[in-house]
Structure formats: C-alpha cells, structure tokens
Write an enzyme that holds these catalytic residues in place. Structure first.
Site, PDB file in Angstrom:
ATOM      1  N   SER A 363       0.973  -1.226   0.011  1.00 26.56           N
ATOM      2  CA  SER A 363      -0.085   0.200   0.076  1.00 26.56           C
ATOM      3  C   SER A 363       1.048   1.396   0.079  1.00 26.56           C
ATOM      4  CB  SER A 363      -0.790  -0.157   1.164  1.00 26.56           C
ATOM      5  OG  SER A 363      -2.048   0.853   0.819  1.00 26.56           O
ATOM      6  N   ASP A 482      -5.657  -3.887  -2.417  1.00 34.70           N
ATOM      7  CA  ASP A 482      -4.652  -3.542  -1.464  1.00 34.70           C
ATOM      8  C   ASP A 482      -3.869  -4.654  -0.862  1.00 34.70           C
ATOM      9  OD1 ASP A 482      -3.806  -3.085   1.223  1.00 34.70           O
ATOM     10  OD2 ASP A 482      -4.179  -1.066   0.571  1.00 34.70           O
TER      11      ASP A 482
END
Length: 622
Positions: A363, A482
């Site tokens: 991320s 993610d």
C-alpha cells in the site's frame, strides 16, 4: 591420482565438521573415505532410496529437492564446500528424505554405512564427534530457503566491449571490504595457463591439472571470480561448469539479444544444472533511471537482475553485498497517511550511513519503497513526495459509490506525477535501481500477489486499492486490490529475497483497545448530528466509514504482525496515535515523527549492533 593438497583439504574439512580430533582418530576415517566427482546436473542421491552412506562436500555446490505427496518438487536447500550430506540415514536407517543434485562440477568424499559402523565400534571419540554433528543438525532451525553463500562467481560478458577484467577487479575490491571476505581471487584463462606452466603436475592431463588448480584456489579463498572470455571458448565453458552463480554482464544500451555463450553453453546445459544466472545491466554514471529492462528479462531464464553504474563505487558495493548475502532489505508497511513516516525513517538511516539494497512494501509502503528504489537522497525524494501528497490524494469521493467510496483518479495522478518527476519517466518495477517489490491481493484467486515486474504505476495503484475505499485494478481478467488484506508488513517476502542478509522493518500497526461504552450502535441520523458537534463534545467515539473499511481490510494482516516482527532484524514502529489514515496535509509532522522515532531506535543500539549495518555500507563517493 589423489594429490597431497587434497589430503590437506580433506583434513581441514574433517576437523571443521568433527572438531580437533587426534591423528589416531582421523587417520582410520580418512582410509575409509572414497572420492566422488559429479558433473553439473548429476544426481548424488534420490528421495526414497535406502541411505547407505554419507558424503562430505569438498568443492562445488549441490541442491536438495523434496517431492510432496502431490508429486510437486521444490528446492529446499543448497550445500557448498565443507557440508555433510546424508548423515541422518546412517543413524535412523530411514530412506533418503530428499534428492540431491550437483548444480555445478563438484567433488565429495563418501563414507559407507559399513565403514561408519566400523568406526563407531573402534573409536569412542569418533562416535561422540559424529553423534554431536547429528544433534547439531537437528537443533539447527530450518528456514524456507536455506541456501549457502556462493563462493565461485563467473563473470560472463554477453554484449561486446565490456572490460570484464577491470570490472572483476573492482568487484573483488568491494568484496574484500566485507566482514570475513579478505581472501578474494580473480582468475582468468591467461593466469591459469601461466600457473600450469610453472606447476610440477606434468604427469596429469591438461583437464585434470586445471581442475585441481581451480580446486586449490577455491579451497583457500572466500570468493573466486572467474573471468570469462568474450566468446564461448573452452575456458568460458569451464567457468560456467565450475561457478556457483553466473553474472551475465551486459551493456544496457545495446540490443537485448542472446549472446553465443548463452545459446551454445548455458541453454544446452543438462537438466538441474541450475547455477543461478544473474543479469547485471551496466549503465553510465549519469543515468537517471534504467529503461527497457523487460526486453532483457523476457529473452532468458534468470534468477535475478541488478542495475549497476560501474563508475559509482556505491553500485559496485551493492553488487558485492548482494553476491555475498550481506545486502540490507527494507520493508515498509501500509497505513495510509501514516506511511509518510517512512520518509523520516529514511532520513535517520541515511544520516547513519546505512545503505538500503532491496526495498519492498504494501500500500503506501509500496509507494514509499518505489521512491527509495530511485536511489536518490532524502533531500531529493521528500520535496517531491510533499508536493504530491499534500494535495489530499484520496479526496475525490465517488458520488455514486457502487464499487468504492473514492474514485482513485487523484491518487493515481499523484503516483504518476511523483514517479515521473523523480525518475524522469514512468518506469517498470524491474527498471528501478534497487530491487523492489509491491504486495497486492488477488481478489479473484484469494491469495497474496507479490509484484516484481510490470508497470510501476499499475503495481502501486493495485497495492493501494483498499477494498471498498478505492477501486480494484484489473490484471489478466482478475481483480487486484490492497496488499494489506493478506500481508500488510511483508517481511517474509524480503527474507526470501536473493542476497538479503539483514532485514529492517518499518511497521505502522497501532491497535490500542478502546472500549465503546454503548449498548448499541446509534442510528445514522444520530451519528450525523454528533459529527456536526466540535470534536471534544462528541458522544460517540466510533470510526468513520472510510477508517472502518480501511482497518477491517487489514485485520488478517494484523493477526500476522507478531510473526512478521520476529522476522525483522531491526524493527521500527513509530507512535502515531493521533494521525489519521487520510491526514495527508500533516505531511511534515508525520515525516518528523518518523525521523524522530528512527533516531531514537538507532541511538539505543549498541555500537556493535549498529556496526552490523554500517560495516556493509557503501563507501563515500570520490
């Protein structure tokens, strides 16, 4: 014919394995041993067959494979010189637990089960020494990939015009700077020919004399660099057969075509003759960012690749650390705006002279990892990041949130702008100066995805696509989102990275249990009215929808946090309880918090502990 130096080498290995035993114990053992020579690709033992002997590796490199119940085979270990192989079977009478194959020309000695039992009955000291060896083997923790450090490296030019001898000498100089690697020898065809002309082994044929000469060099040095010829000569072929790893040297500005050494020597190698092939792409000192790496990687089966500017000492030092398994890997966790603290940590590490060789993250940690992989100093990276992220990259909320609350266009624009300003282009992941990876989650296949190749912009967008908050990314008909869903702090991935010896981890987890003194969740209208009050007068201490979705998405990763922390040699976890995941405008404060925490952790280390990282740093330029 066995040479005197072989007896000396054998005694050296026996004492290293069994301890300082008297001659009356070692002499009977030596008489029971027989010599075994394997060419690259030949099998030493096969999983499931009876274990009727043990082996001691004198020179070369072997790899152990284990086949599971479904018939899938995987490499579990590599053995270099001085290692005992197959000793467990002599004690347990169990069949071989693995298949062991020589991945290059190797020499071993063999002790049969009958001879082993005779020694146990005749010598209490030998019995105790061998038993101690087995106990030590059982006590040794087994890692997922237990690979011995390479000793012999072949440097093979695959484009014309490369000054391989000069590069070999420069690499040797960097290797000698590393702890425990003072003895490094550079060997080329001319040097071997001159040495053999002066030797007294005239009764042996030329091939045998060369083999014995190289064995002698390998036994007395921590590293041996074999300088290959520009064409696939007999010497180049020998370099390929005798190397633990091969560095394929290429001028990055030349066409990415296959060289004759690759097509005539490497590709026809027998199955399982799998000495690692490392592509080393050479660039001019002033280059801002490599480009076109994909074309080189697509044409050849490689273990890894490295970008080097030979004129820069720090690049050669990085190659030396990678090849000696002394490289330092930095792992950066995800956590929204809190991830800006990674830039402050970079400042603290840079101030201590700690060089990062490989970097990876999830991320926002992946985004920061890519910035660090640019090999630019913090004073260059941080202003570019500030300019990009202070504009609130997650502020484009979706008016019709059918797939995500945030459109994600602004975040992608921020990533592309910062990347282009730092690199001068939109590179692929494999184009970065430092080895880099991004972790995403494959929603379609329900597994973790480690992204090492492809568009950097695409990889970062996928790694940051928080489920529900940001839209997923399509790849080959599958949805990626993610990486924090599966692995928000991917230290385990770095642990498996080739060349990495020490791992620095920067975690962002902060889960202070806070009880909510309510009997039930208030209605939406009650929550809305409460949010209109000043913060200090609010009654309901509940997370916002975006914060709730972000935190829920990493719950599984949070459960793995303790294990990930244990895998890091040096651990950072800045205290950022008052920093929200979307508070991008607090850029300078967050970076400062990361820098302060990094300085505190590094200051608390003993000089010896800090030296473990400083000792492998690159020298100052000039």
């Amino acid at each position: 014919m066995r040479q005197p130096y072989q007896d000396e080498l054998l005694e050296q290995h026996l004492r290293a394995v069994l301890g300082d035993l008297p001659a009356e114990v070692l002499d009977p053992l030596r008489r029971e041993l027989s010599w075994v020579e394997l060419a690259g690709g030949e099998t030493l033992m096969t999983q499931g067959e009876p274990g009727d002997c043990l082996f001691l590796s004198i020179s070369g490199r072997l790899r152990a494979y284990v086949r599971d119940d479904e018939g899938q085979e995987r490499a579990v270990r590599e053995m270099a010189r001085g290692e005992v192989i197959g000793e467990m079977a002599l004690f347990t009478d169990e069949p071989r637990s693995a298949t062991v194959v020589a991945i290059r020309d190797s020499v071993l000695v063999r002790l049969s089960k009958a001879a082993f039992e005779r020694l146990l009955g005749a010598s209490a000291q030998a019995s105790i020494a061998l038993t101690r060896r087995v106990i030590q083997r059982l006590q040794k923790p087994q890692s997922a990939a237990d690979f011995a450090r390479p000793v012999t490296l072949a440097l093979l030019p695959i484009t014309p015009g490369i000054d391989v001898p000069a590069l070999a000498q420069a690499l040797a100089g960097q290797l000698r700077r590393l702890p425990g690697a003072s003895r490094v020898c550079v060997v080329d065809a001319a040097g071997v020919e001159a040495a053999l002309q002066a030797s007294a082994d005239s009764e042996l044929d030329a091939e045998r004399r060369i083999a014995l000469y190289l064995d002698r060099i390998e036994a007395t040095h921590e590293f041996v660099l074999l300088v290959g010829d520009e064409q696939p000569t007999p010497w180049t072929r020998r370099c390929c057969r005798r190397s633990d790893e091969m560095l394929l040297l290429a001028d990055a500005d030349q066409p990415a075509v296959l060289h004759a050494t690759e097509t005539e020597v490497l590709m026809p190698r027998p199955g399982r003759s799998e000495a690692a092939e490392i592509l080393v792409l050479l660039h001019p000192a002033g280059r801002r960012c490599p480009q076109g790496t994909r074309a080189w990687l697509d044409r050849r089966p490689l273990t890894d690749h490295v970008h080097i500017r030979p004129a820069l000492e720090r690049d050669l030092a990085r190659l030396a650390r990678l090849q000696s398994r002394n490289a330092i890997g930095l792992v950066l966790a995800g956590g929204g705006a809190r991830g800006l603290s990674h830039l402050g940590l970079l400042q603290a590490l840079h101030a201590q002279g700690i060089e990062i060789d490989c970097v990876g993250g999830t991320s926002i940690g992946a985004v920061m990892a890519a910035l660090i992989a640019s090999d630019q100093p913090p004073e260059t990276v941080i202003p570019i990041a500030r300019k990009a992220f202070i504009r609130n990259p997650t502020g484009d909320f979706n008016p019709v949130p059918l797939l995500s609350l945030i459109r994600g266009r602004r975040l992608k624009r921020v990533i592309d702008t910062a990347t282009r300003e730092l690199f001068g282009t939109l590179p692929d992941i494999e184009d970065l100066w430092k080895t880099c990876y991004c972790v995403a989650s494959n929603y379609s296949q329900a597994h973790e995805a480690v992204l090492r190749r492809g568009s950097l912009s695409w990889a970062l967008t996928a790694s940051t696509a928080i489920p529900g908050a940001l839209p997923p990314v399509l790849h080959a008909g599958e949805l990626l989102c993610d990486g924090g869903t599966f692995n928000n702090f991917p230290v385990d991935v770095m642990r498996a990275q080739r060349g990495v010896g020490r791992v620095i981890g920067a975690d962002l987890s902060y889960r202070k249990l806070r009880r909510i003194e309510l009997d039930e969740v208030p209605s939406s209208w009650a929550l809305l009215l409460d949010r209109l009050r000043p913060r200090r007068y609010r009654r309901y201490k509940l997370p916002s929808l975006v914060a709730y979705l972000m935190n829920v998405s990493v719950l599984y990763s949070a459960s793995r946090q303790r294990h990930a922390r244990a895998l890091a040699d040096l651990y950072f976890n800045p205290h950022l309880p008052r920093v929200g995941m979307l508070q991008w405008r607090r850029f300078d404060h967050i970076v400062q918090q990361g820098r302060t925490h990094g300085q505190e952790v590094l200051a608390a280390l003993s000089p010896q502990a800090l030296g473990l990282y400083r000792d492998v740093r690159a020298p100052a330029e000039g």
